[in-house]
Design a protein around this motif. Structure first.
Motif, PDB file in Angstrom:
ATOM      1  N   UNK A 117     -22.715  40.860 -46.576  1.00  0.00           N
ATOM      2  CA  UNK A 117     -21.847  41.739 -45.787  1.00  0.00           C
ATOM      3  C   UNK A 117     -20.560  41.062 -45.347  1.00  0.00           C
ATOM      4  N   UNK A 118     -20.646  39.765 -44.996  1.00  0.00           N
ATOM      5  CA  UNK A 118     -19.492  39.115 -44.373  1.00  0.00           C
ATOM      6  C   UNK A 118     -18.893  37.968 -45.189  1.00  0.00           C
ATOM      7  N   UNK A 119     -19.651  37.385 -46.108  1.00  0.00           N
ATOM      8  CA  UNK A 119     -19.144  36.224 -46.844  1.00  0.00           C
ATOM      9  C   UNK A 119     -18.668  36.563 -48.253  1.00  0.00           C
ATOM     10  N   UNK A 120     -19.145  37.674 -48.811  1.00  0.00           N
ATOM     11  CA  UNK A 120     -18.764  38.051 -50.169  1.00  0.00           C
ATOM     12  C   UNK A 120     -17.488  38.885 -50.141  1.00  0.00           C
ATOM     13  N   UNK A 121     -16.467  38.431 -50.856  1.00  0.00           N
ATOM     14  CA  UNK A 121     -15.241  39.228 -50.959  1.00  0.00           C
ATOM     15  C   UNK A 121     -15.403  40.360 -51.956  1.00  0.00           C
ATOM     16  N   UNK A 122     -16.223  40.142 -52.974  1.00  0.00           N
ATOM     17  CA  UNK A 122     -16.533  41.176 -53.967  1.00  0.00           C
ATOM     18  C   UNK A 122     -18.006  41.050 -54.334  1.00  0.00           C
ATOM     19  N   UNK A 123     -18.575  42.088 -54.896  1.00  0.00           N
ATOM     20  CA  UNK A 123     -19.985  42.104 -55.229  1.00  0.00           C
ATOM     21  C   UNK A 123     -20.161  41.702 -56.694  1.00  0.00           C
ATOM     22  N   UNK A 124     -20.879  40.601 -56.963  1.00  0.00           N
ATOM     23  CA  UNK A 124     -21.093  40.176 -58.357  1.00  0.00           C
ATOM     24  C   UNK A 124     -21.814  41.247 -59.154  1.00  0.00           C
ATOM     25  N   UNK A 125     -21.379  41.429 -60.404  1.00  0.00           N
ATOM     26  CA  UNK A 125     -21.976  42.431 -61.275  1.00  0.00           C
ATOM     27  C   UNK A 125     -22.757  41.750 -62.398  1.00  0.00           C
ATOM     28  N   UNK A 126     -23.315  42.566 -63.308  1.00  0.00           N
ATOM     29  CA  UNK A 126     -24.046  42.033 -64.458  1.00  0.00           C
ATOM     30  C   UNK A 126     -23.312  42.346 -65.764  1.00  0.00           C
ATOM     31  N   UNK A 127     -22.076  42.831 -65.651  1.00  0.00           N
ATOM     32  CA  UNK A 127     -21.327  43.285 -66.817  1.00  0.00           C
ATOM     33  C   UNK A 127     -20.478  42.164 -67.406  1.00  0.00           C
ATOM     34  N   UNK A 128     -20.527  42.006 -68.732  1.00  0.00           N
ATOM     35  CA  UNK A 128     -19.742  40.984 -69.432  1.00  0.00           C
ATOM     36  C   UNK A 128     -18.265  41.356 -69.342  1.00  0.00           C
ATOM     37  N   UNK A 129     -17.493  40.465 -68.731  1.00  0.00           N
ATOM     38  CA  UNK A 129     -16.063  40.722 -68.564  1.00  0.00           C
ATOM     39  C   UNK A 129     -15.282  40.309 -69.802  1.00  0.00           C
ATOM     40  N   UNK A 206     -21.683  28.739 -71.567  1.00  0.00           N
ATOM     41  CA  UNK A 206     -22.097  29.641 -72.637  1.00  0.00           C
ATOM     42  C   UNK A 206     -20.897  30.312 -73.313  1.00  0.00           C
ATOM     43  N   UNK A 207     -19.785  30.357 -72.620  1.00  0.00           N
ATOM     44  CA  UNK A 207     -18.583  30.897 -73.241  1.00  0.00           C
ATOM     45  C   UNK A 207     -18.361  32.379 -73.027  1.00  0.00           C
ATOM     46  N   UNK A 208     -18.859  32.917 -71.926  1.00  0.00           N
ATOM     47  CA  UNK A 208     -18.545  34.302 -71.578  1.00  0.00           C
ATOM     48  C   UNK A 208     -18.479  34.404 -70.055  1.00  0.00           C
ATOM     49  N   UNK A 209     -17.813  35.421 -69.571  1.00  0.00           N
ATOM     50  CA  UNK A 209     -17.648  35.600 -68.127  1.00  0.00           C
ATOM     51  C   UNK A 209     -18.239  36.941 -67.697  1.00  0.00           C
ATOM     52  N   UNK A 210     -18.653  36.986 -66.431  1.00  0.00           N
ATOM     53  CA  UNK A 210     -19.248  38.188 -65.853  1.00  0.00           C
ATOM     54  C   UNK A 210     -18.336  38.687 -64.740  1.00  0.00           C
ATOM     55  N   UNK A 211     -18.181  39.989 -64.648  1.00  0.00           N
ATOM     56  CA  UNK A 211     -17.246  40.577 -63.700  1.00  0.00           C
ATOM     57  C   UNK A 211     -17.856  40.873 -62.340  1.00  0.00           C
ATOM     58  N   UNK A 212     -17.081  41.571 -61.541  1.00  0.00           N
ATOM     59  CA  UNK A 212     -17.486  41.973 -60.190  1.00  0.00           C
ATOM     60  C   UNK A 212     -17.301  43.484 -60.058  1.00  0.00           C
ATOM     61  N   UNK A 213     -17.947  44.053 -59.076  1.00  0.00           N
ATOM     62  CA  UNK A 213     -17.764  45.482 -58.838  1.00  0.00           C
ATOM     63  C   UNK A 213     -17.196  45.702 -57.447  1.00  0.00           C
ATOM     64  N   UNK A 214     -16.683  46.894 -57.246  1.00  0.00           N
ATOM     65  CA  UNK A 214     -16.007  47.204 -55.994  1.00  0.00           C
ATOM     66  C   UNK A 214     -16.983  47.145 -54.821  1.00  0.00           C
TER      67      UNK A 214
END
Length: 357
Positions: A117-129, A206-214
């Motif tokens: 609630x207070x420390x995360x600026x964005x919510x980590x997602x599971x989607x390959x960016x 591993x050579x790929x990145x994961x995105x964030x969600x709103x």
């Protein structure tokens, strides 16, 4: 630097004390509400540094900063006192025994909720960016940008951090991955993924990145719950590794090893604020881990006491007579001695490794 270490050591001691306190407080509150007499409520073990008698209960702070207890009348032996633990109804005793672990679960969930609630600026997602150019798994047959990774090698991906944790568990470099692509669930088999892509600081990726969600109220709630469930799953995986030989007893840590790991996590953080967040994150996992371990059906643990209660209640129904609780008390006492010996062994191992390198 020394002051930083001292700060985190004191923080770890405080957090361990809180964890023990809330566990015993769960037993204490439910015992009082159930009408069971509590003879002593103590934080830590050994000789008392401070104690105060209030009514029927002695409140104490003891000198050895390990454990604590809520001593109930007749807990490990027979008692004529009508308010003894053994004379309470079975369902009341069951609630009292479960309450300590329930408080640890609640503590872990609360810490995770506050951090998200207070420390995360964005919510980590599971989607390959994105996927680095030339990676062998970047294809229609295997992985693409935009894929949402939901399962790896049969284990569900609850949070973003699971992706690398689960990939790291299989060293042959071939993985079965389930993804959601354009709304369709796809089973990707034998995906060739290894830590062989050079990172900026020399580490292998591993050579790929994961995105964030709103960030939203719903995303915060869902991520908090998923992280909570993931912590519980990590405990299961750890026990599985121990029993299958994937991990050895040398890799187990006691209070000293856990404290050292937490302090290291805090001191290597870039700022004090980030260090506190990392320490709290680890303690959320520790709180949930201890709750699960304490529920194992082993005598001396709450789980063993619960099994003993249910077995005794069933036998008393069949035999139509009360079974002397002292025999169960002997069993718990014997296993408590074994448990303390095991903790001492692990502690000496941790100290030796810490000073011996």
């Amino acid at each position: 630097m020394i002051l930083t270490y001292v700060f985190y050591i004191l923080l770890v001691i405080l957090l361990f004390s809180v964890m023990i306190f809330v566990h015993e407080l769960g037993h204490f509150i439910t015992a009082k509400l159930s009408g069971v007499q509590v003879n002593e409520f103590s934080l830590f073990m050994g000789p008392a540094i401070w104690k105060k008698q209030k009514g029927e209960t002695l409140y104490a702070l003891r000198c050895i900063p390990i454990g604590g207890y809520c001593a109930m009348e007749g807990e490990d032996g027979d008692s004529d006192n009508p308010r003894a633990f053994t004379n309470a109804k079975v369902w009341k005793r069951l609630i009292i025994l479960l309450a300590g672990c329930a408080m640890n679960f609640l503590t872990g969930l609360l810490i995770v909720a506050l951090l998200v609630s207070f420390a995360f600026e964005a919510i980590p997602a599971r989607t390959v960016l994105g996927i680095e150019e030339g990676r062998p798994f970047n294809s229609v047959e295997w992985l693409q940008a935009g894929d949402e990774i939901v399962e790896i090698d049969g284990e569900h991906v609850y949070v973003q951090g699971d992706i690398t944790v689960l990939l790291d568990r299989d060293t042959d470099g071939l993985h079965d991955i389930t993804v959601i692509r354009d709304g369709e669930t796809l089973e990707l088999t034998d995906v060739p993924m290894q830590r062989d892509y050079p990172g900026r600081n020399g580490e292998k990726l591993y050579g790929f990145s994961i995105g964030y969600r709103e960030r939203s109220f719903g995303s915060v709630l869902s991520y908090t719950w998923n992280q909570y469930i993931d912590f519980a799953r990590l405990v299961r995986l750890s026990f599985g590794d121990l029993f299958t030989g994937r991990a050895s007893i040398k890799e187990m840590s006691g209070p000293v090893g856990i404290a050292a790991a937490v302090v290291e996590q805090g001191t290597k953080s870039e700022t004090i604020g980030l260090g506190i967040e990392n320490v709290l994150y680890m303690f959320a996992f520790i709180a949930i881990s201890l709750a699960i371990v304490n529920l194992l059906p082993i005598p001396a643990l709450d789980g063993g006491r619960i099994v003993g209660l249910l077995v005794t209640a069933a036998l008393e129904k069949i035999l139509r007579r009360k079974i002397d609780p002292k025999y169960e008390g002997y069993l718990h006492a014997a296993f408590m001695i074994l448990l303390l010996v095991f903790i001492a062994f692990i502690t000496f191992k941790d100290v030796f490794q810490f000073f011996g390198g």
